[in-house]
Design an enzyme around this catalytic site. Structure first.
Site, mmCIF file in Angstrom:
data_model
loop_
_atom_site.group_PDB
_atom_site.id
_atom_site.type_symbol
_atom_site.label_atom_id
_atom_site.label_comp_id
_atom_site.label_asym_id
_atom_site.label_seq_id
_atom_site.Cartn_x
_atom_site.Cartn_y
_atom_site.Cartn_z
ATOM 1 N N ARG A 14 -5.505 0.355 10.667
ATOM 2 C CA ARG A 14 -6.379 -0.111 11.703
ATOM 3 C C ARG A 14 -6.633 0.829 12.910
ATOM 4 O O ARG A 14 -5.907 1.775 13.196
ATOM 5 C CB ARG A 14 -5.549 -1.399 12.363
ATOM 6 C CG ARG A 14 -5.630 -2.569 11.609
ATOM 7 C CD ARG A 14 -7.114 -2.874 11.699
ATOM 8 N NE ARG A 14 -7.195 -4.373 10.814
ATOM 9 C CZ ARG A 14 -7.434 -4.552 9.711
ATOM 10 N NH1 ARG A 14 -7.517 -3.438 8.897
ATOM 11 N NH2 ARG A 14 -7.427 -5.627 9.176
ATOM 12 N N HIS A 53 -14.696 2.306 7.267
ATOM 13 C CA HIS A 53 -13.869 0.957 6.830
ATOM 14 C C HIS A 53 -14.115 0.582 5.021
ATOM 15 O O HIS A 53 -14.255 -0.690 4.960
ATOM 16 C CB HIS A 53 -14.230 -0.038 7.857
ATOM 17 C CG HIS A 53 -12.738 -0.718 8.049
ATOM 18 N ND1 HIS A 53 -12.362 -1.476 9.262
ATOM 19 C CD2 HIS A 53 -11.751 -1.225 7.003
ATOM 20 C CE1 HIS A 53 -11.045 -2.151 9.210
ATOM 21 N NE2 HIS A 53 -10.711 -2.274 8.026
ATOM 22 N N ILE A 69 0.782 -1.327 -0.068
ATOM 23 C CA ILE A 69 -0.047 -0.122 0.003
ATOM 24 C C ILE A 69 0.919 1.286 -0.206
ATOM 25 O O ILE A 69 0.574 2.277 -0.600
ATOM 26 C CB ILE A 69 -0.982 -0.057 0.977
ATOM 27 C CG1 ILE A 69 -1.701 -1.254 1.097
ATOM 28 C CG2 ILE A 69 -1.693 1.118 1.289
ATOM 29 C CD1 ILE A 69 -2.846 -1.563 2.323
ATOM 30 N N GLU A 81 -15.908 0.079 15.875
ATOM 31 C CA GLU A 81 -16.537 0.151 14.669
ATOM 32 C C GLU A 81 -18.012 -0.344 14.957
ATOM 33 O O GLU A 81 -17.892 -1.576 15.137
ATOM 34 C CB GLU A 81 -15.807 -0.252 13.625
ATOM 35 C CG GLU A 81 -14.476 0.362 13.184
ATOM 36 C CD GLU A 81 -13.840 0.146 11.938
ATOM 37 O OE1 GLU A 81 -14.234 -1.125 11.498
ATOM 38 O OE2 GLU A 81 -12.532 0.335 11.786
#
Length: 311
Positions: free
Chosen positions: A237, A285, A156, A266
């Site tokens: 995260r 998310h 990423i 969440e």
């Protein structure tokens, strides 16, 4: 029948039934989550008790769960983060763990960069102002020539660097693991220490797993070292950035803005103070939620579970 596989991620019912049928045609008894929502832990435990393999999403695979699954041989994570799986317990029991590495990296990187654009141009504030009847000229800043700091230089992070380079940003990267110097030189990436990155970056984006070492990695002391014009992105995260400290930093103008795709709890509680701030953006998310990433991750998860069960 070769055995039983439980598939919990909801994406399979939407986009992965062709892969499910392939597994069934190869002799596997496959149970797919077609409820449209995540299983409760009790539902997950009940379904997992007699399976040989699991393609797992957000469900918790802890030691207690594994103790109740005597046939379990392999768990394939639908995604990369394995903080919901007790790796030590799995190792002790000989349960193989695999990850769908790289499958959603581009989608997450693009999402992180979308926060950089939105916050640097004050898109949310300006749009909200117009919808409330205003027409205020809210200033932003150009990204060209600015520095983006990437914490965690895996798949990423490398995609973020490529995109940022493409719009003329300077890129500095930090990782707890050594960054390949040849790769960094070839891709115009400056390798920095953590403190150097924090102090020099105009935008900081986090791409590391949540571990005991990275929990609260970015706290108020760290944010006070950032430029007060800087923006902070977390698409990794919840818990890597201390959210109480983030509220203090944003409300006291220690930093200019933050864009998160993750949160410690969440969804967050309705009275979460960060949600009252115009300079805090939160998506549910969804950084990896693209059709392309889903297809890549579905195929990789199936390959992984079958390789571990049949190989």
């Amino acid at each position: 029948m070769k055995g039983k596989i439980l598939v919990t991620p909801r994406a399979f019912a939407k986009s992965g039934m062709a892969e499910i049928e392939k597994m069934r045609n190869e002799g596997w008894n496959v149970h797919v989550n077609e409820t449209g929502k995540s299983y409760t832990h009790e539902e997950f435990l009940n379904l997992a008790k007699d399976v040989d393999g699991i393609i797992i999403g957000v469900d918790t695979a802890d030691k207690e769960m594994m103790d109740q699954c005597p046939n379990l041989k392999a768990i394939a994570k639908y995604g990369v983060g394995v903080d919901n799986i007790d790796l030590e317990a799995a190792k002790e029991k000989g349960i193989k763990i695999s990850r769908a590495i790289g499958c959603n990296s581009l989608s997450v990187a693009e999402h992180a960069m979308s926060f950089v654009f939105a916050l640097s141009k004050n898109i949310y504030k300006a749009t909200k102002n117009v919808k409330e009847g205003g027409w205020d000229k809210i200033y932003g800043f150009e990204l060209y020539g600015k520095t983006i700091g990437i914490i965690g230089f895996g798949n990423i992070g490398k995609h973020v660097a490529r995109i940022a380079n493409g719009i003329g940003m300077k890129v500095c990267a930090y990782d707890s693991f050594p960054i390949d110097e040849t790769y960094a030189k070839e891709h115009d990436v400056e390798i920095c220490t953590f403190d150097e990155l924090i102090q020099k970056s105009d935008a900081i984006t986090v791409h590391v797993p949540l571990t005991p070492d990275t929990k609260d990695l970015i706290n108020l002391d760290v944010m006070k070292k950032m430029k007060n014009t800087a923006i902070l992105i977390n698409a990794a995260r919840g818990g890597i950035v201390n959210e109480k400290d983030l509220y203090t930093a944003l409300s006291q103008n220690e930093i200019a803005g933050a864009g998160f795709d993750v949160f410690t709890e969440e969804p967050p509680k309705a009275d979460e103070k960060l949600l009252t701030l115009d300079n805090f953006l939160l998506t549910p998310h969804t950084a990896s939620k693209t059709k392309e990433a889903d297809n890549n991750t579905i195929q990789a998860s199936v390959r992984n579970i079958l390789a571990d069960l049949e190989g």
